[in-house]
Design a protein around this motif. Structure first.
Motif, PDB file in Angstrom:
ATOM      1  N   ARG A 340       0.853  -1.190   0.000  1.00 55.50           N
ATOM      2  CA  ARG A 340       0.000   0.000   0.000  1.00 55.50           C
ATOM      3  C   ARG A 340       0.894   1.247   0.000  1.00 55.50           C
ATOM      4  O   ARG A 340       1.971   1.259   0.600  1.00 55.50           O
ATOM      5  CB  ARG A 340      -0.907   0.012   1.232  1.00 55.50           C
ATOM      6  CG  ARG A 340      -1.969  -1.086   1.223  1.00 55.50           C
ATOM      7  CD  ARG A 340      -2.751  -1.074   2.525  1.00 55.50           C
ATOM      8  NE  ARG A 340      -3.732  -2.165   2.597  1.00 55.50           N
ATOM      9  CZ  ARG A 340      -5.048  -1.986   2.454  1.00 55.50           C
ATOM     10  NH1 ARG A 340      -5.514  -0.773   2.216  1.00 55.50           N
ATOM     11  NH2 ARG A 340      -5.867  -3.016   2.533  1.00 55.50           N
ATOM     12  N   SER A 354      -3.083  -6.903  -4.698  1.00 59.01           N
ATOM     13  CA  SER A 354      -4.047  -6.082  -5.429  1.00 59.01           C
ATOM     14  C   SER A 354      -4.479  -6.783  -6.709  1.00 59.01           C
ATOM     15  O   SER A 354      -3.762  -7.625  -7.250  1.00 59.01           O
ATOM     16  CB  SER A 354      -3.447  -4.711  -5.754  1.00 59.01           C
ATOM     17  OG  SER A 354      -2.371  -4.842  -6.655  1.00 59.01           O
ATOM     18  N   THR A 410     -13.132   1.465  -4.523  1.00 58.61           N
ATOM     19  CA  THR A 410     -11.839   0.847  -4.250  1.00 58.61           C
ATOM     20  C   THR A 410     -11.592   0.822  -2.742  1.00 58.61           C
ATOM     21  O   THR A 410     -12.259   1.523  -1.976  1.00 58.61           O
ATOM     22  CB  THR A 410     -10.720   1.610  -4.958  1.00 58.61           C
ATOM     23  OG1 THR A 410     -10.741   2.978  -4.518  1.00 58.61           O
ATOM     24  CG2 THR A 410     -10.929   1.583  -6.470  1.00 58.61           C
ATOM     25  N   SER A 423      -7.105   1.134  -5.982  1.00 55.41           N
ATOM     26  CA  SER A 423      -7.123  -0.249  -6.413  1.00 55.41           C
ATOM     27  C   SER A 423      -8.013  -1.074  -5.496  1.00 55.41           C
ATOM     28  O   SER A 423      -8.644  -0.553  -4.572  1.00 55.41           O
ATOM     29  CB  SER A 423      -5.695  -0.807  -6.426  1.00 55.41           C
ATOM     30  OG  SER A 423      -5.660  -2.094  -6.996  1.00 55.41           O
ATOM     31  N   CYS A 425      -7.775  -4.400  -3.064  1.00 59.73           N
ATOM     32  CA  CYS A 425      -6.849  -5.266  -2.351  1.00 59.73           C
ATOM     33  C   CYS A 425      -7.620  -6.344  -1.608  1.00 59.73           C
ATOM     34  O   CYS A 425      -8.669  -6.068  -0.999  1.00 59.73           O
ATOM     35  CB  CYS A 425      -6.004  -4.468  -1.360  1.00 59.73           C
ATOM     36  SG  CYS A 425      -4.903  -3.272  -2.151  1.00 59.73           S
TER      37      CYS A 425
END
Length: 768
Positions: A340, A354, A410, A423, A425
Motif C-alpha cells: 500500500r 491487489s 476501491t 485499487s 486489495c
C-alpha cells in the motif's frame, strides 16, 4: 475400402469382445484362420479391428500402429520421425479430458500463458517452440485460441520436430493432430459414461454408432460436464458438446463421411499465483480471488466432409474440406503482490495483494480443403508410394477488447508505473483476506470494437514419396510450397496501420530407415519449417508476443524465420510386436528470428536478428509388455540456447517456457478379467518465464533468471472393475499427494497457472 458389413472373422472378434475376452485373445483367435480359405475365416475389416482397439472396455489399448493422417503411409515404427500416439483408452483411464491437460503431462511439451487476447490457457510449446497455431484435427489446421475437448477424439498424435511438409507454415517444434470418431458401417455400438466426483465433478458422455443400411451409418457423440477446479473452489469449468457423423458408401470404391461438431465451454478462469521476486518462489496458498463476473467462453462449430474414391487398385483420391467458426472471449482477474502506498488511509506501506483486469475476444472464420492423390507405382526399378497434394486455406480473425467498468468503491492505494492509483486489495490492514472477495470490483462490461483484423489466404502444393531403395533401406521424401497472401489491420498504441504482404515458402523432409533386423531399425531425418512475420493470429502488432515486428514497410521486407531439424533415431518392435520402443537424438536450429526492441509492446522490430538452438534426446515406449501389463512412457532431456540476438546479453541464455527434463509414464495391469489398475507419473524440470521463442528473462545484477517455474511431479491412480460384460466401474485419483505446483508463468511473473489439486472421480461405463 469396402466396409459394408462385418466378415465372419470380424463377427468372431466382436463376439469375443462382447463376452469380455481381451483384444489380444481375440486377435489370436483371428490368427488361427490365417492359413485357411473358408468364408468363416475371412480377414476382419479395419473397422472391425477398430471396434476392438478403440471401444473395448474390457481391454485397454496403449499402442497404435498407424497415423491417423492418411499421408503417413508407413507404419509408425517405420516412420523416420518421433510421433507419440495417445489412444482413447489411455486418455480415458488417465482421467484427463481437455487437450491442454492431456498435452501438459507429455515429455517434451510445456505450456505457456497469454495476455489480452493471445492464447489464454491454450498455448502449447513443443521442443521449446511455439505450437499454439500448429493444432490440427484429422490433418486439417484447427485455427483459433479455443478450449479443446476429447469427448469426440479417438486418439491424439504429437509429432516432434519440424513437419511443414505435412503442416505448412509454422510447426517449428512439431504439431498436434487429433483424430476424431467417425461413423462406420461395420458395426452397431453404444457406450455411455457417467461420472461424479469431488469438486462438484459431473460428466456424462455418449458414443453411439448405428448402421442405417449396408452402405450408410450415423454416429453420435455427446458431452455434458461441470466441475470446480480441484483445490480452487469457485473456479468453474462447464462443457457441452456434440458431434454427429454420417457415412455413405454408395459403391465399393466410393465413400462420403460428413460430421458436424459443436462445443460450448463456459469457464470461470483462474490466473493463479504470482512470482514473488523477493522470495524467489511463487506465492503459495492464495485465496480464490476471481470476481463473480469473470468468464472464459469458447464456442466452436465446424462442418467437415471427406470423400474417398479408389480410382483403381493403385490410384486413390481423398479430399477433406472443413468450414468452421470459433469464438473465444474472456474477462478475468489477475493478482500481484505490492505495498500500500504511504498515502493509503487504512494501512500505509503495508504488504497487500491487489487485483487487475485482463480481457479480450477473438472470432475466427475459416475454410480449408485438402486434396490428395495416392499413387502406388513402379518406375526406375523401384516401387513408389506417391502422394500428390493441394491444399487451400482461408482464415479470417477479428481480435478485440471489452469496455470494462468497476462499479464498486476501491479499498486501497498502491503505487505503479503510472504513480499512485486507487485499487482493490484482497488483504486487510492485518494481512487477512477480506470478506466476499468475489464481489470486490462489481464489474459491468460491453464488447468493444475490433483492434486487429487478420486474414491469411494460402495455396499449398506438395509431393511425397515412400519407397524401398533396397531390401533393408527405405526412404521418405517430401517437398512443399506454400503461397500466402497476408493482411492485418491493427490499431492500438501505434495508431491504425495496415500490414499487407505476400510470399512463397518452401520446405522439405528427407528420411532414411535402415532395417537392422526383423524387429528393429535405425533412421535419420532432415526436415525444415518456416514462420512468417505476424503468423500468430491473436497478436496484432505486439511483436514481443510473437506478433508483427516493425512498421508495415519493415514487416513486408522481413524474411521468414527458418527452422532446420536433424534427427537420428531407432525404433524396435518387442514382445511379439506388442511393444514399440524408440529413441532419438535431435538438433533444431531456428534462424532469422524476429526480435523486438525495447519492451514487449514495441512495434519497432529488429527483424531476423536472432538465432536459437534446441538439442536433446528423447525416449518412448508404448504397448503391452505382457497380455496383462501395458505401458505408455516418454522422456526428454533437452538443452536450449540463444546463439544470436540484437542484445548481446541474451547470448547463451535458455529459451523461455522450456523444461530441460520431462518424463511421463502411464502403466496398467490387469491380473484377471474382473479387475485392472494403474496410474501415471509426470515430471517437469524448472522453467524460466519470458517472451515466446526468445531468451528467458535474466537479471544481470543477481546473475539469475528472473522468473522461475519450479520443477514438479504429479502422481495419478486409477482402477477398473468389470462388473459384467457390459458394465464397468472406474475410480480415478488425481494428484494423489495433493501437491501445489505451477504449470506456466507469464513473462513478468505477474501470474502463474496453478495445477489441479487432489481429486477423486468415479465413472460408470455401460456398453450396449
Amino acid at each position: 475400402m469396402n466396409n459394408k458389413k462385418l466378415s465372419m472373422g470380424a463377427h468372431t472378434i466382436a463376439a469375443a469382445l462382447a463376452f469380455g475376452h481381451s483384444a489380444v485373445l481375440a486377435q489370436e483367435n483371428t490368427d488361427v484362420c490365417n492359413d485357411k480359405t473358408s468364408a468363416e475365416c475371412a480377414a476382419p475389416s479395419d473397422d472391425a479391428i477398430e471396434l476392438i482397439r478403440i471401444h473395448g472396455v474390457q481391454q485397454s489399448i496403449y499402442r497404435y500402429d498407424k497415423s491417423g493422417d492418411p499421408r503417413h503411409l508407413a507404419d509408425l515404427v517405420d516412420t523416420p520421425q518421433t510421433i507419440t500416439v495417445l489412444t482413447q483408452d489411455q486418455i480415458q483411464e488417465s482421467g484427463r479430458t481437455d487437450l491442454e491437460d492431456i498435452l501438459q503431462a507429455q515429455a517434451g511439451v510445456t505450456l505457456g500463458t497469454g495476455e489480452n487476447g493471445n492464447a489464454f490457457g491454450d498455448r502449447y510449446i513443443i521442443r521449446g517452440h511455439e505450437a499454439r497455431s500448429d493444432v490440427f484435427v484429422d490433418g486439417l489446421r484447427d485455427p483459433g485460441m479455443t478450449t479443446r475437448e476429447s469427448f469426440a477424439t479417438e486418439r491424439v498424435e504429437i509429432t516432434k520436430g519440424p513437419s511443414s511438409t505435412f503442416a505448412g507454415r509454422g510447426s517449428s517444434g512439431g504439431a498436434v493432430n487429433s483424430i476424431t470418431k467417425k461413423a462406420s458401417t461395420a458395426y452397431n455400438f453404444g457406450r455411455v459414461d457417467a461420472a461424479i466426483g469431488t469438486d462438484e465433478h459431473n460428466r456424462f458422455t455418449v458414443d453411439l454408432n448405428k448402421t442405417l443400411t449396408e452402405t450408410s451409418a450415423v454416429r453420435l457423440n455427446g458431452l455434458y460436464s461441470s466441475e470446480d477446479k480441484p483445490g480452487r473452489e469457485g473456479i468453474e469449468r462447464d462443457r457441452e458438446g456434440v458431434q454427429l457423423s454420417y457415412v455413405n458408401q454408395p459403391t465399393d470404391r466410393l465413400s462420403f463421411t460428413g460430421d458436424i461438431y459443436y462445443l460450448n465451454a463456459e469457464d470461470k478462469p483462474d490466473l493463479g499465483s504470482y512470482y514473488d521476486r523477493d522470495a524467489g518462489y511463487p506465492l503459495k496458498d492464495i485465496p480464490v480471488y476471481a470476481q463473480d463476473e469473470d468468464f472464459l467462453n469458447s464456442e466452436v462449430t465446424t462442418f467437415t466432409l471427406r470423400t474417398e474414391y479408389d480410382i483403381s487398385d493403385n490410384l486413390r483420391f481423398y479430399n477433406a474440406t472443413r468450414v468452421g467458426k470459433t469464438e473465444n472471449e474472456y474477462i478475468t482477474t489477475g493478482m500481484r503482490g505490492t505495498n500500500r502506498d504511504a498515502t493509503d488511509p487504512i494501512a500505509p506501506g503495508a504488504y497487500t495483494l491487489s487485483l487487475s483486469t485482463h480481457q479480450g475476444w477473438q472470432d475466427v472464420e475459416y475454410v480449408t480443403s485438402q486434396f490428395n492423390l495416392f499413387w502406388d507405382t513402379a518406375f526406375l526399378g523401384l516401387d513408389h508410394r506417391l502422394v500428390f497434394g493441394f491444399e487451400y486455406t482461408d482464415e479470417s480473425v477479428d481480435n478485440g477488447v471489452f469496455s470494462v467498468e468497476n462499479n464498486n468503491p476501491t479499498n486501497c492505494l498502491v503505487g505503479g508505473r503510472r504513480g499512485v492509483s486507487s485499487s482493490y486489495c484482497i488483504l486487510d490492514a492485518e494481512g487477512n483476506a477480506v470478506d466476499n472477495i468475489g464481489a470486490l470490483m462489481g464489474r459491468t462490461f460491453t464488447r468493444g470494437n475490433v483492434d486487429a483484423q487478420y486474414d491469411i489466404e494460402t495455396y499449398s502444393w506438395y509431393v511425397m514419396d515412400t519407397l524401398a531403395l533396397t531390401e533393408k533401406l527405405d526412404m521418405f521424401f517430401g517437398l512443399r510450397a506454400d503461397s500466402y497472401d497476408y493482411t492485418n489491420a491493427t490499431s492500438g498504441r501505434s495508431g491504425e496501420q495496415l500490414f499487407a504482404f505476400e510470399d512463397d515458402l518452401y520446405n522439405g523432409h528427407l528420411g532414411l530407415v535402415y532395417s537392422l533386423s526383423e524387429h528393429g531399425n535405425l533412421y535419420a531425418s532432415y526436415s525444415t519449417a518456416t514462420n512468417i512475420n505476424g503468423g500468430e493470429s491473436d497478436l496484432g502488432a505486439n511483436c514481443g508476443y510473437g506478433g508483427l515486428c516493425g512498421t508495415p514497410e519493415q514487416a513486408a521486407q522481413a524474411d521468414p524465420e527458418q527452422v532446420e531439424n536433424i534427427e537420428i533415431g531407432t525404433k524396435w518392435s518387442l514382445f511379439n510386436e506388442k511393444l514399440v520402443a524408440n529413441a532419438a537424438i535431435f538438433r533444431i536450429t531456428k534462424s532469422d528470428v524476429h526480435e523486438s526492441v525495447g519492451d514487449s509492446y514495441s512495434t519497432l522490430g529488429t527483424l531476423n536478428t536472432g538465432e536459437n538452438r534446441v538439442e536433446g534426446i528423447e525416449f518412448g515406449l508404448s504397448g503391452d509388455i505382457t497380455d496383462k501389463f501395458s505401458i505408455q512412457a516418454s522422456a526428454a532431456f533437452m538443452d536450449s540456447e540463444v546463439l544470436k540476438s540484437y542484445n548481446d546479453s541474451n547470448l547463451g541464455l535458455a529459451l523461455s517456457n522450456f523444461a530441460d527434463e520431462s518424463f511421463y509414464i502411464q502403466m496398467r495391469y490387469q491380473p484377471n478379467e474382473k479387475f485392472a489398475f494403474g496410474g501415471d507419473y509426470s515430471y517437469q524440470s524448472e522453467m524460466f518465464g519470458g517472451q515466446p521463442d526468445t531468451a528467458a528473462g535474466f537479471n544481470t545484477d543477481t546473475n539469475e533468471y528472473s522468473i522461475v517455474v519450479p520443477d514438479y511431479d504429479v502422481v495419478n491412480l486409477f482402477a477398473n472393475y468389470y462388473y459384467s460384460d457390459a458394465l464397468t466401474f472406474r475410480v480415478n485419483v488425481g494428484n494423489l499427494f495433493d501437491k501445489e505446483y505451477w504449470t506456466a508463468a507469464y513473462r513478468s511473473g505477474s501470474f502463474m497457472y496453478i495445477g489441479d489439486g487432489r481429486n477423486i472421480t468415479g465413472t460408470l461405463s455401460y456398453e450396449f
